[in-house]
Design a protein around this motif. Structure first.
Motif, PDB file in Angstrom:
ATOM      1  N   MET A   1       0.845  -1.148   0.000  1.00  0.00           N
ATOM      2  CA  MET A   1       0.000   0.000   0.000  1.00  0.00           C
ATOM      3  C   MET A   1       0.897   1.219   0.000  1.00  0.00           C
ATOM      4  O   MET A   1       1.994   1.194   0.561  1.00  0.00           O
ATOM      5  CB  MET A   1      -0.899  -0.045   1.234  1.00  0.00           C
ATOM      6  N   LEU A   2       0.446   2.302  -0.637  1.00  0.00           N
ATOM      7  CA  LEU A   2       1.186   3.564  -0.611  1.00  0.00           C
ATOM      8  C   LEU A   2       0.437   4.575   0.237  1.00  0.00           C
ATOM      9  O   LEU A   2      -0.759   4.787   0.067  1.00  0.00           O
ATOM     10  CB  LEU A   2       1.345   4.132  -2.021  1.00  0.00           C
ATOM     11  N   GLU A   3       1.147   5.188   1.159  1.00  0.00           N
ATOM     12  CA  GLU A   3       0.601   6.231   2.013  1.00  0.00           C
ATOM     13  C   GLU A   3       1.196   7.557   1.542  1.00  0.00           C
ATOM     14  O   GLU A   3       2.415   7.679   1.425  1.00  0.00           O
ATOM     15  CB  GLU A   3       0.998   5.957   3.463  1.00  0.00           C
ATOM     16  N   PRO A   4       0.356   8.558   1.224  1.00  0.00           N
ATOM     17  CA  PRO A   4       0.903   9.841   0.764  1.00  0.00           C
ATOM     18  C   PRO A   4       1.880  10.427   1.784  1.00  0.00           C
ATOM     19  O   PRO A   4       1.685  10.299   2.991  1.00  0.00           O
ATOM     20  CB  PRO A   4      -0.330  10.736   0.638  1.00  0.00           C
ATOM     21  N   THR A   5       2.947  11.053   1.281  1.00  0.00           N
ATOM     22  CA  THR A   5       3.931  11.710   2.132  1.00  0.00           C
ATOM     23  C   THR A   5       4.064  13.160   1.691  1.00  0.00           C
ATOM     24  O   THR A   5       3.749  13.493   0.548  1.00  0.00           O
ATOM     25  CB  THR A   5       5.314  11.029   2.036  1.00  0.00           C
ATOM     26  N   PRO A   6       4.529  14.020   2.588  1.00  0.00           N
ATOM     27  CA  PRO A   6       4.757  15.405   2.184  1.00  0.00           C
ATOM     28  C   PRO A   6       5.796  15.453   1.064  1.00  0.00           C
ATOM     29  O   PRO A   6       6.843  14.815   1.160  1.00  0.00           O
ATOM     30  CB  PRO A   6       5.296  16.080   3.439  1.00  0.00           C
ATOM     31  N   SER A   7       5.489  16.165  -0.005  1.00  0.00           N
ATOM     32  CA  SER A   7       6.405  16.262  -1.140  1.00  0.00           C
ATOM     33  C   SER A   7       7.390  17.401  -0.922  1.00  0.00           C
ATOM     34  O   SER A   7       7.023  18.467  -0.448  1.00  0.00           O
ATOM     35  CB  SER A   7       5.632  16.517  -2.432  1.00  0.00           C
ATOM     36  N   VAL A   8       8.653  17.131  -1.273  1.00  0.00           N
ATOM     37  CA  VAL A   8       9.683  18.164  -1.184  1.00  0.00           C
ATOM     38  C   VAL A   8       9.437  19.209  -2.257  1.00  0.00           C
ATOM     39  O   VAL A   8       9.482  20.393  -2.012  1.00  0.00           O
ATOM     40  CB  VAL A   8      11.091  17.542  -1.333  1.00  0.00           C
ATOM     41  N   GLY A   9       9.169  18.756  -3.477  1.00  0.00           N
ATOM     42  CA  GLY A   9       8.863  19.651  -4.580  1.00  0.00           C
ATOM     43  C   GLY A   9       7.371  19.640  -4.842  1.00  0.00           C
ATOM     44  O   GLY A   9       6.724  18.613  -4.756  1.00  0.00           O
ATOM     45  N   ALA A  10       6.813  20.783  -5.145  1.00  0.00           N
ATOM     46  CA  ALA A  10       5.380  20.887  -5.368  1.00  0.00           C
ATOM     47  C   ALA A  10       4.953  20.199  -6.663  1.00  0.00           C
ATOM     48  O   ALA A  10       3.785  19.908  -6.853  1.00  0.00           O
ATOM     49  CB  ALA A  10       4.970  22.353  -5.385  1.00  0.00           C
ATOM     50  N   GLU A  11       5.902  19.933  -7.566  1.00  0.00           N
ATOM     51  CA  GLU A  11       5.573  19.367  -8.866  1.00  0.00           C
ATOM     52  C   GLU A  11       5.342  17.859  -8.829  1.00  0.00           C
ATOM     53  O   GLU A  11       4.670  17.317  -9.687  1.00  0.00           O
ATOM     54  CB  GLU A  11       6.677  19.679  -9.872  1.00  0.00           C
ATOM     55  N   ARG A  12       5.903  17.167  -7.875  1.00  0.00           N
ATOM     56  CA  ARG A  12       5.813  15.705  -7.825  1.00  0.00           C
ATOM     57  C   ARG A  12       5.177  15.253  -6.522  1.00  0.00           C
ATOM     58  O   ARG A  12       5.443  15.810  -5.467  1.00  0.00           O
ATOM     59  CB  ARG A  12       7.189  15.072  -7.952  1.00  0.00           C
ATOM     60  N   GLN A  13       4.373  14.210  -6.623  1.00  0.00           N
ATOM     61  CA  GLN A  13       3.795  13.618  -5.427  1.00  0.00           C
ATOM     62  C   GLN A  13       4.618  12.406  -5.032  1.00  0.00           C
ATOM     63  O   GLN A  13       5.210  11.738  -5.877  1.00  0.00           O
ATOM     64  CB  GLN A  13       2.349  13.213  -5.680  1.00  0.00           C
ATOM     65  N   THR A  14       4.653  12.116  -3.730  1.00  0.00           N
ATOM     66  CA  THR A  14       5.391  10.966  -3.236  1.00  0.00           C
ATOM     67  C   THR A  14       4.509  10.147  -2.308  1.00  0.00           C
ATOM     68  O   THR A  14       3.500  10.632  -1.789  1.00  0.00           O
ATOM     69  CB  THR A  14       6.659  11.393  -2.469  1.00  0.00           C
ATOM     70  N   GLY A  15       4.899   8.905  -2.112  1.00  0.00           N
ATOM     71  CA  GLY A  15       4.201   8.032  -1.188  1.00  0.00           C
ATOM     72  C   GLY A  15       5.175   7.047  -0.579  1.00  0.00           C
ATOM     73  O   GLY A  15       6.177   6.693  -1.199  1.00  0.00           O
ATOM     74  N   GLU A  16       4.891   6.621   0.647  1.00  0.00           N
ATOM     75  CA  GLU A  16       5.734   5.632   1.311  1.00  0.00           C
ATOM     76  C   GLU A  16       5.042   4.278   1.251  1.00  0.00           C
ATOM     77  O   GLU A  16       3.834   4.164   1.482  1.00  0.00           O
ATOM     78  CB  GLU A  16       5.967   6.004   2.768  1.00  0.00           C
ATOM     79  N   VAL A  17       5.817   3.242   0.941  1.00  0.00           N
ATOM     80  CA  VAL A  17       5.292   1.886   0.915  1.00  0.00           C
ATOM     81  C   VAL A  17       5.048   1.446   2.363  1.00  0.00           C
ATOM     82  O   VAL A  17       5.933   1.568   3.209  1.00  0.00           O
ATOM     83  CB  VAL A  17       6.269   0.919   0.216  1.00  0.00           C
ATOM     84  N   VAL A  18       3.839   0.954   2.626  1.00  0.00           N
ATOM     85  CA  VAL A  18       3.461   0.487   3.959  1.00  0.00           C
ATOM     86  C   VAL A  18       3.107  -0.998   3.866  1.00  0.00           C
ATOM     87  O   VAL A  18       2.305  -1.401   3.020  1.00  0.00           O
ATOM     88  CB  VAL A  18       2.258   1.289   4.504  1.00  0.00           C
ATOM     89  N   SER A  19       3.715  -1.800   4.710  1.00  0.00           N
ATOM     90  CA  SER A  19       3.445  -3.242   4.747  1.00  0.00           C
ATOM     91  C   SER A  19       2.185  -3.493   5.567  1.00  0.00           C
ATOM     92  O   SER A  19       2.033  -2.967   6.672  1.00  0.00           O
ATOM     93  CB  SER A  19       4.633  -3.976   5.369  1.00  0.00           C
ATOM     94  N   LEU A  20       1.272  -4.331   5.019  1.00  0.00           N
ATOM     95  CA  LEU A  20       0.020  -4.652   5.709  1.00  0.00           C
ATOM     96  C   LEU A  20      -0.095  -6.130   6.071  1.00  0.00           C
ATOM     97  O   LEU A  20      -0.986  -6.515   6.813  1.00  0.00           O
ATOM     98  CB  LEU A  20      -1.177  -4.272   4.834  1.00  0.00           C
TER      99      LEU A  20
END
Length: 50
Positions: free
Chosen positions: A1-20
């Motif tokens: 699963m990907l959990e949204p993370t704060p993006s360093v740059g406003a142009e790209r979105q990031t997410g952290e992989v979360v194990s379930l």
């Protein structure tokens, strides 16, 4: 699963992989759910479609 993370740059979105879940058998045919565990793996999306 990907959990949204704060993006360093406003142009790209990031997410952290979360194990379930983890494999619960040697044949890798069954999963056992557990509490969400952050993995530290961050994914940077080049293109996002909604």
């Amino acid at each position: 699963m990907l959990e949204p993370t704060p993006s360093v740059g406003a142009e790209r979105q990031t997410g952290e992989v979360v194990s379930l879940a983890n494999w619960s058998d040697a044949d890798l045919t069954r999963l056992m759910a557990h509490e969400p565990e952050p993995t530290g793996v961050i994914v940077v999306f080049e293109h996002v479609r909604h």
